[in-house]
Design an enzyme around this catalytic site. Sequence first.
Site, PDB file in Angstrom:
ATOM      1  N   HIS A  46     -12.844  -0.255 -39.969  1.00 49.96           N
ATOM      2  CA  HIS A  46     -14.300  -0.345 -39.964  1.00 49.96           C
ATOM      3  C   HIS A  46     -14.706  -1.169 -41.176  1.00 49.96           C
ATOM      4  CE1 HIS A  46     -18.409   0.343 -39.210  1.00 49.96           C
ATOM      5  NE2 HIS A  46     -18.609   1.200 -40.193  1.00 49.96           N
TER       6      HIS A  46
ATOM      7  N   ASP B  59     -23.858   0.070 -44.959  1.00 48.66           N
ATOM      8  CA  ASP B  59     -23.242  -0.164 -43.653  1.00 48.66           C
ATOM      9  C   ASP B  59     -24.330  -0.452 -42.626  1.00 48.66           C
ATOM     10  OD1 ASP B  59     -21.748  -0.275 -41.380  1.00 48.66           O
ATOM     11  OD2 ASP B  59     -20.751   1.649 -41.663  1.00 48.66           O
TER      12      ASP B  59
ATOM     13  N   CYS C 272     -18.681  -4.383 -35.966  1.00 51.76           N
ATOM     14  CA  CYS C 272     -18.815  -3.999 -37.377  1.00 51.76           C
ATOM     15  C   CYS C 272     -18.604  -5.156 -38.341  1.00 51.76           C
ATOM     16  CB  CYS C 272     -17.906  -2.824 -37.698  1.00 51.76           C
ATOM     17  SG  CYS C 272     -16.122  -3.170 -37.625  1.00 51.76           S
TER      18      CYS C 272
END
Length: 713
Positions: free
Chosen positions: A332, A355, A274
């Site tokens: 995250h 994202d 991530c």
Amino acid sequence: MEDLKIHNVNLEKSENLERHRTEGFSSSKTLVVRRGAPFRVSLELEGRAFNPKADTLKIKVMLGRLYVAMPVTFSKRVSSSQWIAYIDPHGLNLQNPSIFISCPASAPVGCYIFQLYVFTQNKKTTCASNKFNLLCNPWCREDAVYIPFEDQREEYIQNDSGLLFIGTAMNIVSRPWAFDQFEPDILEICLNLLQVSPQHKRSRRMDYLNRNNPIYISRVVSAMINSEDDRGVLKGKWEGDFKEGVNPSLWTGSGDILTQWADSGYKPVKYGQCWVFAAVMCTVMRVLGIPCRVVTNFNSAHDTNENLVIEEFYSVTGQKMNISKDSIWNFHVWVECWMTRPDLGSEMAGWQVLDPTPQERSGGVYCCGPAAVKAIKDRRIDLVFDIPFVYAEVNADVRSIVVNEGRVVSYSTDTEKVGAFICTKAVGFPIHQNITRDYKYIKSPTPTLSSRSSTISEDSTPNRDSTLNRDWTLNRDSTLNKDSTLNKDSTLNRGSSKGVVVVLSLDKVPVEGEPVRFTVKVINRQRVAKRMKVHLNAQAKKYNHSPSDTFWESHGAIQLAPMDVKVIRQQILPAEYENVDGDDLINLAVVLEDLASKELFLASDEFNIASPELTIQVADEDSIVLNKEQTAIVTFTNRFSYPVSGVLAVVGAGLIQGKLLFRVLSLHPGSGLTQHITFIPNKVGTKMLQASLLLKNINSTIRGFEMVSVSRA
């Protein structure tokens, strides 16, 4: 008399780069400008001089097959909504006239070709052509990405280095990262990313037209950073070995990743997780002129059934089990981009979540956002894009369930764990900034290690019963198998708040090479004595996974008098956690069982063990100037209980070309490393010098960084 001809078109690169704040792209072969502001080109004519009464100039600007043609006028009228070309009549040099080209603040981003035509009185035409790259303009009020503060423009557009935050909310780890947006060829690679996208392949015309809109651009980039649906930049991998590529923990900047992707003919780079996906996207967005920052959400929920509840299962001995499809990532990382939202209304303008980590499909594609942060805070799940998913990531409840032989025997709900702390790098400083309140309404202060530890009273000294009794054994047959189903008729026990309270807290931030010390505080709120079994369990885990097998445990019993408080102090020695990988975390749980009532009480925590750091000291740091050799010293002391060896890597965008590598031989416990580094700064501004020591005999990387301010000579 010889007629007028165009000998050359001078792009006045130095002037235009300064005017458009694109000096960082000086290595680009093509002029780089921003929309919504004019740039100047100069004609070098052959033959006679330009005659304004008899000669006509026209300019044609092309993006793919889209084009606009315009006459060159003598009216200095700039429009933010259309293309205009003009000659400033003041100081006009007829042999070398200057032309200003002004593009609208909503012009599409991309690589343009412009052609300049001269029509003379004899109807003769001469032509010259050249290229320029057009980017968004956060300095222009009419641009959809306009951000009103100069320090934020410097941070979110011009800063080519930064910090990524990982670890846990109680022990945040700052990871230095080079965004590298001004390194050679990165601009061209980022523009080619748009060309490689499925949207461009499907319809070049529509893609070019839509590139005027940062909403569209951001969704294309979000999808192209991962390779799930296209020829994207990065292939994700979260488990197993990384022999076919690079362990995500070893990347130090975006430049190597983007360059490798382009050099391979746009084959996915292996591997990303991530924070790597987010950091590379931040680079691309800053290159395109869209303000962007990297954001970390600690305790980030992945709610698969969209009920805003994440279920975590524990055995009666405190072992966390991999049953639920829901999950909580310890952290995250995504990005926020700044833009207006005419599709949602002016109140939704500002920071938008994007994202690029492939988790769920959005519109059939693995991308996420832009989701307005204001809409997330107000739970406007009726709005686009992907607001329900991001809302759950920061707001879901956590239900911790204790099971025995397939039956629920106890559970508790935590409404504050998810989205416990959300942060980004502070503007102008190498520290984190708390932006949790941008996402959610906070009822109480965000917890810290010190506040959690303060629940232990200073005068609560343990008596002889507070030491765990290791003489009894535990029946392990109560572990729930993965295929076991919960008995819905089970009685759910909510009695912990009335009867017994258990608090688990770390005594201090754990550091590699030192014992992990923690405290269990047990409070009996009833006026009856209690005898309780105590089970302690520690498991290693990846930040985005359920824990692996238990590597440390302890079992015993305590006596509680009526209204009594017991404090149990424990530690996990370095030799007991040494096989925990460098970036892994530890899930620590305590389960108390009331031997009389059979009630169970659970407390758990997840934490990371901080690595030692490298120290970088720059000589004469107040007099670092462009193109002058400088010296830095990297030092490290081995605080492990065993020898270590590895490779030291030093990088620095604007300071060092490429990467410097040094072999580090065996360092015995207590011994130190001292490595002298020489570098020649090639860019002005605040730059990051970062070093990382990859230890070979253990899976750990030691990092350090130093900010360096480079001035002109």
